[in-house]
Design a protein around this motif. Sequence first.
Motif, mmCIF file in Angstrom:
data_model
loop_
_atom_site.group_PDB
_atom_site.id
_atom_site.type_symbol
_atom_site.label_atom_id
_atom_site.label_comp_id
_atom_site.label_asym_id
_atom_site.label_seq_id
_atom_site.Cartn_x
_atom_site.Cartn_y
_atom_site.Cartn_z
ATOM 1 N N GLY A 180 0.752 -1.238 0.000
ATOM 2 C CA GLY A 180 0.000 0.000 0.000
ATOM 3 C C GLY A 180 0.786 1.294 0.000
ATOM 4 O O GLY A 180 0.174 2.359 -0.075
ATOM 5 N N LEU A 181 2.113 1.249 0.095
ATOM 6 C CA LEU A 181 2.890 2.480 -0.005
ATOM 7 C C LEU A 181 2.723 3.015 -1.420
ATOM 8 O O LEU A 181 2.987 2.317 -2.389
ATOM 9 C CB LEU A 181 4.372 2.212 0.300
ATOM 10 N N ASN A 182 2.274 4.241 -1.553
ATOM 11 C CA ASN A 182 1.904 4.792 -2.850
ATOM 12 C C ASN A 182 3.114 5.441 -3.541
ATOM 13 O O ASN A 182 3.269 6.657 -3.508
ATOM 14 C CB ASN A 182 0.773 5.810 -2.663
ATOM 15 N N VAL A 183 3.971 4.610 -4.145
ATOM 16 C CA VAL A 183 5.099 5.095 -4.926
ATOM 17 C C VAL A 183 5.141 4.341 -6.249
ATOM 18 O O VAL A 183 4.837 3.166 -6.311
ATOM 19 C CB VAL A 183 6.454 4.935 -4.190
ATOM 20 N N THR A 184 5.501 5.069 -7.287
ATOM 21 C CA THR A 184 5.604 4.449 -8.604
ATOM 22 C C THR A 184 6.932 3.704 -8.720
ATOM 23 O O THR A 184 7.832 3.871 -7.899
ATOM 24 C CB THR A 184 5.528 5.510 -9.717
ATOM 25 N N GLY A 185 7.060 2.923 -9.783
ATOM 26 C CA GLY A 185 8.317 2.235 -10.042
ATOM 27 C C GLY A 185 9.457 3.210 -10.244
ATOM 28 O O GLY A 185 10.589 2.984 -9.786
ATOM 29 N N GLU A 186 9.169 4.322 -10.921
ATOM 30 C CA GLU A 186 10.190 5.350 -11.139
ATOM 31 C C GLU A 186 10.622 5.980 -9.819
ATOM 32 O O GLU A 186 11.811 6.207 -9.579
ATOM 33 C CB GLU A 186 9.659 6.418 -12.094
ATOM 34 N N GLN A 187 9.664 6.253 -8.950
ATOM 35 C CA GLN A 187 9.995 6.839 -7.651
ATOM 36 C C GLN A 187 10.810 5.858 -6.802
ATOM 37 O O GLN A 187 11.737 6.257 -6.105
ATOM 38 C CB GLN A 187 8.724 7.259 -6.919
ATOM 39 N N GLN A 188 10.478 4.558 -6.887
ATOM 40 C CA GLN A 188 11.265 3.551 -6.176
ATOM 41 C C GLN A 188 12.708 3.554 -6.665
ATOM 42 O O GLN A 188 13.642 3.469 -5.857
ATOM 43 C CB GLN A 188 10.667 2.161 -6.371
ATOM 44 N N ALA A 189 12.891 3.660 -7.964
ATOM 45 C CA ALA A 189 14.240 3.675 -8.534
ATOM 46 C C ALA A 189 15.026 4.889 -8.043
ATOM 47 O O ALA A 189 16.212 4.780 -7.699
ATOM 48 C CB ALA A 189 14.165 3.667 -10.058
ATOM 49 N N VAL A 190 14.356 6.041 -7.981
ATOM 50 C CA VAL A 190 15.035 7.254 -7.521
ATOM 51 C C VAL A 190 15.362 7.150 -6.032
ATOM 52 O O VAL A 190 16.458 7.535 -5.599
ATOM 53 C CB VAL A 190 14.192 8.508 -7.828
ATOM 54 N N ILE A 191 14.452 6.610 -5.241
ATOM 55 C CA ILE A 191 14.725 6.428 -3.808
ATOM 56 C C ILE A 191 15.914 5.498 -3.620
ATOM 57 O O ILE A 191 16.801 5.763 -2.799
ATOM 58 C CB ILE A 191 13.478 5.879 -3.076
ATOM 59 N N ASN A 192 15.965 4.418 -4.391
ATOM 60 C CA ASN A 192 17.104 3.500 -4.294
ATOM 61 C C ASN A 192 18.404 4.183 -4.722
ATOM 62 O O ASN A 192 19.468 3.922 -4.148
ATOM 63 C CB ASN A 192 16.851 2.237 -5.113
ATOM 64 N N ALA A 193 18.337 5.055 -5.718
ATOM 65 C CA ALA A 193 19.536 5.789 -6.152
ATOM 66 C C ALA A 193 20.025 6.725 -5.045
ATOM 67 O O ALA A 193 21.228 6.839 -4.801
ATOM 68 C CB ALA A 193 19.244 6.578 -7.424
ATOM 69 N N VAL A 194 19.098 7.386 -4.374
ATOM 70 C CA VAL A 194 19.470 8.266 -3.267
ATOM 71 C C VAL A 194 20.061 7.443 -2.122
ATOM 72 O O VAL A 194 21.065 7.837 -1.512
ATOM 73 C CB VAL A 194 18.263 9.102 -2.784
ATOM 74 N N ALA A 195 19.474 6.290 -1.856
ATOM 75 C CA ALA A 195 20.021 5.424 -0.804
ATOM 76 C C ALA A 195 21.438 4.985 -1.164
ATOM 77 O O ALA A 195 22.338 4.996 -0.311
ATOM 78 C CB ALA A 195 19.119 4.206 -0.604
ATOM 79 N N ALA A 196 21.652 4.615 -2.418
ATOM 80 C CA ALA A 196 22.987 4.209 -2.863
ATOM 81 C C ALA A 196 23.981 5.358 -2.725
ATOM 82 O O ALA A 196 25.112 5.173 -2.256
ATOM 83 C CB ALA A 196 22.939 3.715 -4.303
ATOM 84 N N ALA A 197 23.557 6.551 -3.122
ATOM 85 C CA ALA A 197 24.434 7.721 -3.004
ATOM 86 C C ALA A 197 24.708 8.036 -1.535
ATOM 87 O O ALA A 197 25.824 8.399 -1.167
ATOM 88 C CB ALA A 197 23.807 8.924 -3.708
ATOM 89 N N GLY A 198 23.708 7.885 -0.688
ATOM 90 C CA GLY A 198 23.891 8.132 0.742
ATOM 91 C C GLY A 198 24.843 7.139 1.379
ATOM 92 O O GLY A 198 25.726 7.519 2.160
ATOM 93 N N VAL A 199 24.697 5.870 1.034
ATOM 94 C CA VAL A 199 25.617 4.862 1.557
ATOM 95 C C VAL A 199 27.022 5.109 1.012
ATOM 96 O O VAL A 199 28.011 5.000 1.742
ATOM 97 C CB VAL A 199 25.123 3.437 1.227
ATOM 98 N N GLY A 200 27.126 5.485 -0.259
ATOM 99 C CA GLY A 200 28.430 5.819 -0.833
ATOM 100 C C GLY A 200 29.079 6.985 -0.107
ATOM 101 O O GLY A 200 30.275 6.970 0.167
ATOM 102 N N LEU A 201 28.290 7.983 0.218
ATOM 103 C CA LEU A 201 28.789 9.139 0.969
ATOM 104 C C LEU A 201 29.274 8.715 2.353
ATOM 105 O O LEU A 201 30.351 9.107 2.793
ATOM 106 C CB LEU A 201 27.690 10.197 1.090
#
Length: 120
Positions: free
Chosen positions: A26-47
């Motif tokens: 039920g979390l209302n996020v699109t596939g594109e938004q999921q991809a962007v959230i994962n990219a931010v998480a990856a960048a955050g972990v990289g940082l």
Amino acid sequence: MRLLNREPALFLTLIAVALKTGAAFGLNVTGEQQAVINAVAAAGVGLLVAFLASDGIGAAVLGFVQAVIALAVGFGADWSAEQQAIVLSLVAAVVGMFDRTQVTAPVPANAAKPTAVTSS
């Protein structure tokens, strides 16, 4: 923190799976938004890893800011390409100012000063 240093991919996988599970329930996020959230998480972990390793922090900061801007735009921020470029330029300048304090020149500052020529 030692576990994060050794296993950043483990944490990224956990974030990605938690996000997909939330979307399935039920979390209302699109596939594109999921991809962007994962990219931010990856960048955050990289940082975070770059900070812990004290290596390449400037590049990691720029990558993280770029990912956050993409996240904001993905969720509806109305920023033009020019506005995005200006923010990234500002961040690059700030990172450059920080890097400048961390680097030691191989030649002393007084070695670059011209010497006075005296005539006899």
